[in-house]
Design a protein around this motif. Structure first.
Motif, PDB file in Angstrom:
ATOM      1  N   LYS A   1       0.853  -1.206   0.000  1.00 28.90           N
ATOM      2  CA  LYS A   1       0.000   0.000   0.000  1.00 28.90           C
ATOM      3  C   LYS A   1       0.887   1.254   0.000  1.00 28.90           C
ATOM      4  O   LYS A   1       2.102   1.163   0.218  1.00 28.90           O
ATOM      5  CB  LYS A   1      -0.928  -0.018   1.210  1.00 28.90           C
ATOM      6  CG  LYS A   1      -0.214  -0.055   2.542  1.00 28.90           C
ATOM      7  CD  LYS A   1      -1.208  -0.180   3.686  1.00 28.90           C
ATOM      8  CE  LYS A   1      -0.464  -0.313   4.997  1.00 28.90           C
ATOM      9  NZ  LYS A   1      -1.179   0.228   6.120  1.00 28.90           N
TER      10      LYS A   1
ATOM     11  N   TYR B   1       5.058   1.761   0.131  1.00 30.64           N
ATOM     12  CA  TYR B   1       5.755   2.574   1.126  1.00 30.64           C
ATOM     13  C   TYR B   1       6.694   3.573   0.438  1.00 30.64           C
ATOM     14  O   TYR B   1       7.817   3.826   0.886  1.00 30.64           O
ATOM     15  CB  TYR B   1       6.538   1.697   2.108  1.00 30.64           C
ATOM     16  CG  TYR B   1       5.675   0.874   3.069  1.00 30.64           C
ATOM     17  CD1 TYR B   1       4.511   0.257   2.651  1.00 30.64           C
ATOM     18  CD2 TYR B   1       6.042   0.697   4.400  1.00 30.64           C
ATOM     19  CE1 TYR B   1       3.737  -0.496   3.522  1.00 30.64           C
ATOM     20  CE2 TYR B   1       5.260  -0.057   5.283  1.00 30.64           C
ATOM     21  CZ  TYR B   1       4.116  -0.649   4.829  1.00 30.64           C
ATOM     22  OH  TYR B   1       3.336  -1.396   5.687  1.00 30.64           O
TER      23      TYR B   1
ATOM     24  N   SER C   1       5.183  -6.602  10.321  1.00 29.81           N
ATOM     25  CA  SER C   1       6.648  -6.741  10.403  1.00 29.81           C
ATOM     26  C   SER C   1       7.110  -7.053  11.825  1.00 29.81           C
ATOM     27  O   SER C   1       7.905  -7.974  12.050  1.00 29.81           O
ATOM     28  CB  SER C   1       7.332  -5.451   9.939  1.00 29.81           C
ATOM     29  OG  SER C   1       7.153  -5.279   8.561  1.00 29.81           O
TER      30      SER C   1
ATOM     31  N   TYR D   1       8.755   4.521   8.429  1.00 30.97           N
ATOM     32  CA  TYR D   1       7.608   4.434   7.514  1.00 30.97           C
ATOM     33  C   TYR D   1       7.359   5.782   6.833  1.00 30.97           C
ATOM     34  O   TYR D   1       7.114   5.854   5.646  1.00 30.97           O
ATOM     35  CB  TYR D   1       6.328   4.091   8.264  1.00 30.97           C
ATOM     36  CG  TYR D   1       6.269   2.765   8.968  1.00 30.97           C
ATOM     37  CD1 TYR D   1       5.480   1.738   8.467  1.00 30.97           C
ATOM     38  CD2 TYR D   1       6.932   2.547  10.163  1.00 30.97           C
ATOM     39  CE1 TYR D   1       5.373   0.522   9.122  1.00 30.97           C
ATOM     40  CE2 TYR D   1       6.833   1.329  10.828  1.00 30.97           C
ATOM     41  CZ  TYR D   1       6.057   0.323  10.301  1.00 30.97           C
ATOM     42  OH  TYR D   1       5.958  -0.867  10.954  1.00 30.97           O
TER      43      TYR D   1
HETATM   44  C1  PLP Z   1      -3.666  -4.485   8.434  1.00 31.68           C
HETATM   45  C2  PLP Z   1      -2.209  -4.333   8.177  1.00 31.68           C
HETATM   46  N1  PLP Z   1      -1.441  -5.420   8.047  1.00 31.68           N
HETATM   47  C3  PLP Z   1      -0.103  -5.326   7.820  1.00 31.68           C
HETATM   48  C4  PLP Z   1       0.515  -4.093   7.727  1.00 31.68           C
HETATM   49  C5  PLP Z   1       2.004  -4.016   7.521  1.00 31.68           C
HETATM   50  O1  PLP Z   1       2.603  -3.404   8.631  1.00 31.68           O
HETATM   51  P1  PLP Z   1       4.196  -3.269   8.740  1.00 31.68           P
HETATM   52  O2  PLP Z   1       4.604  -2.286   7.715  1.00 31.68           O
HETATM   53  O3  PLP Z   1       4.415  -2.797  10.122  1.00 31.68           O
HETATM   54  O4  PLP Z   1       4.730  -4.633   8.469  1.00 31.68           O
HETATM   55  C6  PLP Z   1      -0.254  -2.941   7.869  1.00 31.68           C
HETATM   56  C7  PLP Z   1       0.395  -1.620   7.791  1.00 31.68           C
HETATM   57  O5  PLP Z   1       0.102  -0.672   8.428  1.00 31.68           O
HETATM   58  C8  PLP Z   1      -1.646  -3.056   8.097  1.00 31.68           C
HETATM   59  O6  PLP Z   1      -2.422  -1.976   8.235  1.00 31.68           O
END
Ligand code: PLP
Length: 364
Positions: free
Chosen positions: A34, A38, A194, A342
């Motif tokens: 998304k 990033y 993550s 981020y």
């Molecule tokens: C529902 C959901 N899953 C997974 C992620 C991935 O998070 P990260 O970048 O901390 O791995 C996000 C990111 O915000 C999220 O909103």
């Protein structure tokens, strides 16, 4: 040409993907791409990950971009749909949906289609953001059974509030809540972002959802991606565009935010908040110049920033500067700017020149 460039290393991306696969070896991977992956470039990143079994995005438009780019893997909309009228196009593009509140179920009930939609039921295990409360679940399970267009079996997901702090017992509480509230259901589960992948192995379940670590940064407080064997994917670089002497007591930049403590030399670097470098980065934020770290001095302007090269410097106009990346972890820059890695990569703006690099002969 203005030298402000984001160099994206697709081999590092694939290295990180494999590292994630080995950390969560019993799970399948949903690559979270998304927010333009990033800030790394949505379609380019997704195309460079042929082994990802699924992609996750936040908006239908991001998913359509992926389909237009020829991405064939399943795509999950992490927030489901926003408006009922979007559903026909969502179905046409074969997207999977997170269902997190009842109006979405009502809309699916009303939908007339021969197709079956894959959904993920979002359980709120304590974050109080999206998802059904534990006590609502029995009724919701029932409601979903009656919706013709939903593919059965459905899948379950939940999300962590503070897995980036391993000392916070709330993460285990959330895992327990998720498991307890769904233990009667023999369904696939996904919980780990993550931080959960790195430090909450009990939450790996059937599918993991890495975002930040794919791009080589660590979400864990006080660490960098290298601590987990990850490689930065983005190098944000520019060049010195001007060098000037500054006498002791003189200032540089808007607001006279920094004063020279001695006669010294500063370099102006061709990057500013108009490119996504954080304006609130403090004096002393590390910047890499010619193999050493020098401090940011004064306020970041829209198009440039100043660093103290020092009176003994031998730097020249045109020398390479790294704002974050392999030579300088984004996590360290983020800490000086009171933010998280981020926001740094997501914030890089459209006027920065993007260059994608990979070895020609790729391992299969
Ligand atoms: C529902 C959901 N899953 C997974 C992620 C991935 O998070 P990260 O970048 O901390 O791995 C996000 C990111 O915000 C999220 O909103």
């Amino acid at each position: 040409m203005r030298p402000t460039t984001a160099v994206i290393d697709l081999d590092a991306l694939r290295h990180n993907f494999k590292t994630i696969q080995s950390i969560a070896s019993g799970s399948r991977v949903i690559a979270v791409v998304k927010a333009d992956a990033y800030g790394h470039g949505l379609a380019k990143i997704a195309k460079a990950l042929p082994d990802a079994e699924m992609f996750a995005v936040a908006t239908p438009r991001e998913a359509y971009t992926l389909r237009k780019a020829g991405i064939q893997q399943p795509i999950l909309l992490l927030e489901g749909f926003f408006e009922e009228k979007e559903l026909p196009r969502i179905i046409e593009n074969d997207l999977q949906l997170v269902v997190h509140h009842s109006p979405q179920i009502d809309a699916l009930k009303r939908l007339e289609t021969d197709k079956k939609i894959h959904i993920w039921l979002k359980v709120d295990s304590g974050m109080n953001r999206l998802g059904f409360k534990v006590e609502e679940l029995p009724q919701i399970e029932q409601d979903l059974m009656d919706v013709e267009c939903i593919h059965k079996p459905i899948r379950l997901m939940s999300h962590f509030a503070s897995a980036d702090d391993p000392q916070d017992g709330f993460t285990s509480q959330q895992i327990e809540t998720f498991l307890k509230s769904t233990k009667h259901l023999v369904l696939e589960r996904s919980m780990a972002n993550s931080a959960g992948i790195l430090e909450a192995k009990a939450a790996h379940f059937d599918w993991v959802r890495p975002g930040l670590i794919l791009y080589g940064c660590s979400p864990m407080v006080g660490t960098t991606g290298a601590d987990y064997g990850l490689q930065p994917v983005m190098n944000l670089e520019s060049k010195i565009m001007s060098i000037r002497n500054v006498n002791k007591g003189e200032s540089t930049g808007y607001g006279r935010h920094w004063f020279a403590e001695k006669d010294t030399v500063i370099g102006l670097v061709a990057i500013g908040y108009g490119d996504g470098y954080p304006r609130h980065a403090k004096n002393g934020t590390p910047v890499w110049v010619n193999g050493r770290i020098v401090p940011l001095v004064g306020r970041v302007s829209m198009d440039m920033l100043a660093v103290e090269l020092g009176p003994e410097h031998s730097d020249k106009i045109g020398d390479r500067v790294v704002l974050w990346g392999k030579e300088l972890p984004a996590e360290k820059v983020a800490a000086h700017a009171d933010t998280i890695p981020y926001t740094l990569s997501c914030g890089v703006t459209g006027r920065v020149h993007f260059v994608y690099r990979e070895q020609k002969s790729r391992e299969s």
